[in-house]
Design a protein around this motif. Structure first.
Motif, mmCIF file in Angstrom:
data_model
loop_
_atom_site.group_PDB
_atom_site.id
_atom_site.type_symbol
_atom_site.label_atom_id
_atom_site.label_comp_id
_atom_site.label_asym_id
_atom_site.label_seq_id
_atom_site.Cartn_x
_atom_site.Cartn_y
_atom_site.Cartn_z
ATOM 1 N N CYS A 126 88.941 72.773 -27.861
ATOM 2 C CA CYS A 126 88.033 72.223 -26.850
ATOM 3 C C CYS A 126 88.280 70.741 -26.593
ATOM 4 C CB CYS A 126 86.578 72.459 -27.254
ATOM 5 S SG CYS A 126 86.081 71.592 -28.777
ATOM 6 N N GLY A 127 88.996 70.072 -27.498
ATOM 7 C CA GLY A 127 89.264 68.646 -27.320
ATOM 8 C C GLY A 127 90.650 68.324 -26.811
ATOM 9 N N TYR A 128 91.423 69.362 -26.500
ATOM 10 C CA TYR A 128 92.820 69.148 -26.129
ATOM 11 C C TYR A 128 92.962 68.202 -24.936
ATOM 12 C CZ TYR A 128 97.445 70.056 -24.166
ATOM 13 O OH TYR A 128 98.694 69.902 -23.645
ATOM 14 N N GLU A 129 92.304 68.560 -23.803
ATOM 15 C CA GLU A 129 92.453 67.737 -22.592
ATOM 16 C C GLU A 129 91.949 66.315 -22.820
ATOM 17 O OE1 GLU A 129 91.174 70.742 -22.609
ATOM 18 O OE2 GLU A 129 92.405 71.974 -21.254
ATOM 19 N N ILE A 130 90.839 66.202 -23.531
ATOM 20 C CA ILE A 130 90.255 64.875 -23.776
ATOM 21 C C ILE A 130 91.242 64.001 -24.544
ATOM 22 C CG2 ILE A 130 88.391 63.626 -24.952
ATOM 23 C CD1 ILE A 130 86.690 66.205 -24.588
ATOM 24 N N LEU A 131 91.747 64.520 -25.646
ATOM 25 C CA LEU A 131 92.617 63.729 -26.507
ATOM 26 C C LEU A 131 93.943 63.393 -25.828
ATOM 27 C CD1 LEU A 131 91.739 65.594 -29.781
ATOM 28 C CD2 LEU A 131 91.729 63.104 -29.569
ATOM 29 N N GLN A 132 94.536 64.365 -25.125
ATOM 30 C CA GLN A 132 95.822 64.111 -24.491
ATOM 31 C C GLN A 132 95.695 63.174 -23.297
ATOM 32 O OE1 GLN A 132 99.277 66.386 -25.507
ATOM 33 N NE2 GLN A 132 98.130 64.879 -26.676
ATOM 34 N N THR A 133 94.514 63.175 -22.668
ATOM 35 C CA THR A 133 94.287 62.278 -21.534
ATOM 36 C C THR A 133 94.025 60.849 -21.994
ATOM 37 O OG1 THR A 133 93.367 64.093 -20.223
ATOM 38 C CG2 THR A 133 92.872 61.851 -19.494
ATOM 39 N N VAL A 134 93.146 60.711 -22.998
ATOM 40 C CA VAL A 134 92.733 59.373 -23.443
ATOM 41 C C VAL A 134 93.779 58.737 -24.357
ATOM 42 C CG1 VAL A 134 90.944 58.065 -24.657
ATOM 43 C CG2 VAL A 134 90.313 60.007 -23.218
ATOM 44 N N ASN A 135 94.416 59.554 -25.185
ATOM 45 C CA ASN A 135 95.412 59.048 -26.125
ATOM 46 C C ASN A 135 96.747 59.776 -25.922
ATOM 47 O OD1 ASN A 135 93.615 57.278 -27.496
ATOM 48 N ND2 ASN A 135 92.833 58.971 -28.717
ATOM 49 N N PRO A 136 97.419 59.525 -24.817
ATOM 50 C CA PRO A 136 98.667 60.267 -24.553
ATOM 51 C C PRO A 136 99.772 59.965 -25.557
ATOM 52 C CG PRO A 136 98.404 58.465 -22.983
ATOM 53 C CD PRO A 136 97.121 58.569 -23.727
ATOM 54 N N GLU A 137 99.647 58.852 -26.283
ATOM 55 C CA GLU A 137 100.685 58.503 -27.252
ATOM 56 C C GLU A 137 100.606 59.366 -28.520
ATOM 57 O OE1 GLU A 137 99.283 54.758 -25.075
ATOM 58 O OE2 GLU A 137 98.354 56.463 -26.106
ATOM 59 N N ALA A 138 99.458 60.022 -28.731
ATOM 60 C CA ALA A 138 99.284 60.868 -29.911
ATOM 61 C C ALA A 138 99.632 62.318 -29.593
ATOM 62 C CB ALA A 138 97.845 60.776 -30.407
ATOM 63 N N MET A 139 100.028 63.047 -30.622
ATOM 64 C CA MET A 139 100.359 64.467 -30.470
ATOM 65 C C MET A 139 99.210 65.323 -30.982
ATOM 66 S SD MET A 139 104.334 64.071 -31.567
ATOM 67 C CE MET A 139 104.011 62.510 -32.377
ATOM 68 N N PHE A 140 98.970 66.432 -30.305
ATOM 69 C CA PHE A 140 97.820 67.289 -30.585
ATOM 70 C C PHE A 140 98.235 68.486 -31.437
ATOM 71 C CE2 PHE A 140 94.989 70.840 -29.577
ATOM 72 C CZ PHE A 140 93.743 70.264 -29.760
ATOM 73 N N ILE A 141 97.427 68.774 -32.467
ATOM 74 C CA ILE A 141 97.600 69.974 -33.282
ATOM 75 C C ILE A 141 96.310 70.783 -33.185
ATOM 76 C CG2 ILE A 141 98.062 70.918 -35.581
ATOM 77 C CD1 ILE A 141 99.364 68.212 -36.266
ATOM 78 N N GLU A 142 96.404 72.002 -32.739
ATOM 79 C CA GLU A 142 95.200 72.825 -32.585
ATOM 80 C C GLU A 142 94.758 73.363 -33.947
ATOM 81 O OE1 GLU A 142 93.992 77.044 -30.526
ATOM 82 O OE2 GLU A 142 95.233 75.662 -29.343
ATOM 83 N N GLY A 143 93.484 73.140 -34.246
ATOM 84 C CA GLY A 143 92.944 73.578 -35.533
ATOM 85 C C GLY A 143 91.780 74.525 -35.430
ATOM 86 N N GLY A 144 91.520 75.061 -34.236
ATOM 87 C CA GLY A 144 90.389 75.962 -34.023
ATOM 88 C C GLY A 144 90.027 75.949 -32.557
#
Length: 503
Positions: free
Chosen positions: A282-300
């Protein structure tokens, strides 16, 4: 900067007198001159001073201050009680004062009928560090009277009625200063919320006490100050992203993604080479939009159900994590298998506190960052912040962990029983999200191979210093955690300057 007890400070005075050498009355005058220099610079819109002097050496400081202020052109009234006798140096200082005809010397009792106009500054030189019991009788009534006045109030070395090293078990009367001019050292009571409120803004005045005594005398308590320049490592021009480590922030849940965003952003802005965020889908779009320099790992999906360490990654766990039953179960399972130091905050600590047995799962050398309520949930209720600190020292040793005990003056407690008080920051940090930023900072420094102790000390100082820069721009009321992050560059520039001056 070392924190000494009242007894150690007295011994430092004696050592200085013996080994400089300097006469004790000259050391008193040196201390008084340092106060007058500060007062002249900061109170130049005020012309009148009411100086209240006791019978010991703190009173002697007051007499010398009164004389020097008068010679600088200020109007001075001195209140004292010569009938009970003075210490040797106070008597000498009082005798010198009486030779000045323009200074009015009054009995302490005359304060009742004294006109404290708006341009009068009250100077408290009644007791200093020589206090042995709570104020009583006429002295207690005098301090209560002075506390009712709306004038600027300055304490010399210590607010009268305040102990240097401990909290009174009663509800004592203590002079409530706007400013305390402390000689050479911070006192422990300046740094705790129950007692520090009486000291107001503390100013440490260098009166050139013996550097040999200071360096050779052991203590387990320190103020984080110039030591940060010895910890900080400037960035190497011949480096790459692998040089600065890998961070994984594990946090976030439905409705609490902002906490993970802030921790991730703070890790990025403090120099981590690679930053990952393990969060629910549920936080994927938020995190990738606000912090594009970080990489996302789905945990649930809506909360975290899987915990992954990542290879050679420093972990910061807790911001916005939530305490969902499944999250708690998987987190505790993870701790049973994970042995490296990590940063634990917020809901990670709340999950651990659900059962006292969970505390043993915290990996050795980890850094936990509880605020007072989280600390209470983990380790039990305490009577005051002094007792809480003693308990934190005990638990840090038992568990072999570092405890960052968040407060007005956050304390870093080591497994060896050392305590480092932080004096940067302000009340603008009293907002949701500030702790999440600290988690990101600490995890980033850990990833950059700062040892846990140094990461904690530098991290809390850095966090507070950024808050000071943010406050200058936005005010305590209006500043936001995001503004604090935006001030990180200013702090790094200051650190670079500090290191450059050492070269």
């Amino acid at each position: 900067m070392k924190i000494f007890t009242a007894e150690q400070i007295r011994n430092c005075d004696l050592y200085t007198i013996k080994n400089e050498p300097v006469a004790s009355i000259q050391l008193m005058e040196r201390a008084a001159q340092s106060c007058v220099d500060w007062i002249s610079e900061n109170c130049n819109n005020h012309r009148n001073f009411a100086v209240f002097c006791g019978n010991g050496n703190n009173g002697g400081d007051g007499f010398a201050i009164a004389k020097m202020l008068y010679l600088k052109g200020f109007d001075v009234d001195v209140f004292t009680n010569p009938r009970t006798g003075f210490s040797v140096d106070a008597q000498s200082s009082f005798k010198s004062l009486k030779e000045i005809s323009g200074i009015s010397i009054r009995d302490l009792k005359e304060a009742e009928n004294y006109r404290f106009d708006g341009r009068t500054v009250i100077i408290d030189a009644l007791l200093g560090t020589g206090l042995s019991r709570d104020l009583q009788g006429e002295l207690k009534e005098l301090v209560e009277l002075l506390n009712l006045q709306n004038n600027i109030k300055i304490s010399v070395d210590m607010p009268s009625g305040l102990f240097a090293d401990k909290i009174s078990p009663h509800h004592p009367t203590i002079f409530r200063a706007d400013h305390t001019l402390s000689f050479q050292f911070w006192k422990r009571t300046f740094l705790h919320p129950e007692t520090g409120k009486y000291a107001g803004k503390v100013h440490i005045l260098d009166i050139r006490l013996s550097e040999d005594y200071i360096s050779e005398t052991p203590t387990d308590e320190f103020v984080i100050h110039n030591m940060v320049k010895d910890i900080f490592r400037p960035r190497n021009e011949f480096s790459h992203k692998g040089t600065y480590g890998k961070v994984t922030i594990i946090g976030g849940s439905y409705g609490k993604m902002g906490a993970a965003v802030l921790a991730t952003r703070a890790a990025l802005k403090t120099g981590a080479g690679l930053t990952f965020t393990l969060a629910p889908k549920c936080g994927y779009e938020i995190l990738q939009t606000v912090n594009p320099e970080a990489m996302f790992i789905e945990g649930g999906t809506d909360f975290i159900e899987t915990f992954e360490a990542g290879e050679n990654s420093a972990l910061g766990i807790g911001p916005g994590l939530g305490t969902h039953e499944k999250t708690a179960e998987k987190f505790l399972e993870f701790l049973k298998e994970y042995a490296k130091p990590l940063i634990l905050d917020a809901d990670a600590l709340n999950i651990i506190s659900q059962d006292p047995k969970n505390i043993a799962l915290i990996p050795e050398k980890s850094v936990i960052t509880p605020h007072p309520k989280e600390f209470e949930r983990l380790f039990g209720e305490t009577e005051n912040s002094f007792v809480r600190l003693d308990l934190a020292k005990q638990k840090a040793k038992e568990l072999d962990i570092y405890i960052v005990l968040k407060d007005h003056h956050t304390q870093v407690i080591t497994p060896q029983g050392q305590v480092f008080y932080n004096i940067t920051g302000n009340s603008g940090l009293a907002k949701g999200g500030s702790g999440d930023i600290l988690t990101g900072i600490l995890t980033s420094f850990l990833a950059q191979n700062y040892p846990e102790k140094e990461a904690a000390i530098l991290g809390v100082w850095f966090h507070g210093k950024a808050a000071q820069y943010a406050c200058e721009k936005y005010s305590k009321e209006a500043m936001l955690p995001t503004d604090v992050i935006q001030s990180f560059g200013n702090v790094f520039e200051e650190l670079e300057r500090k290191v450059a001056r050492m070269l």
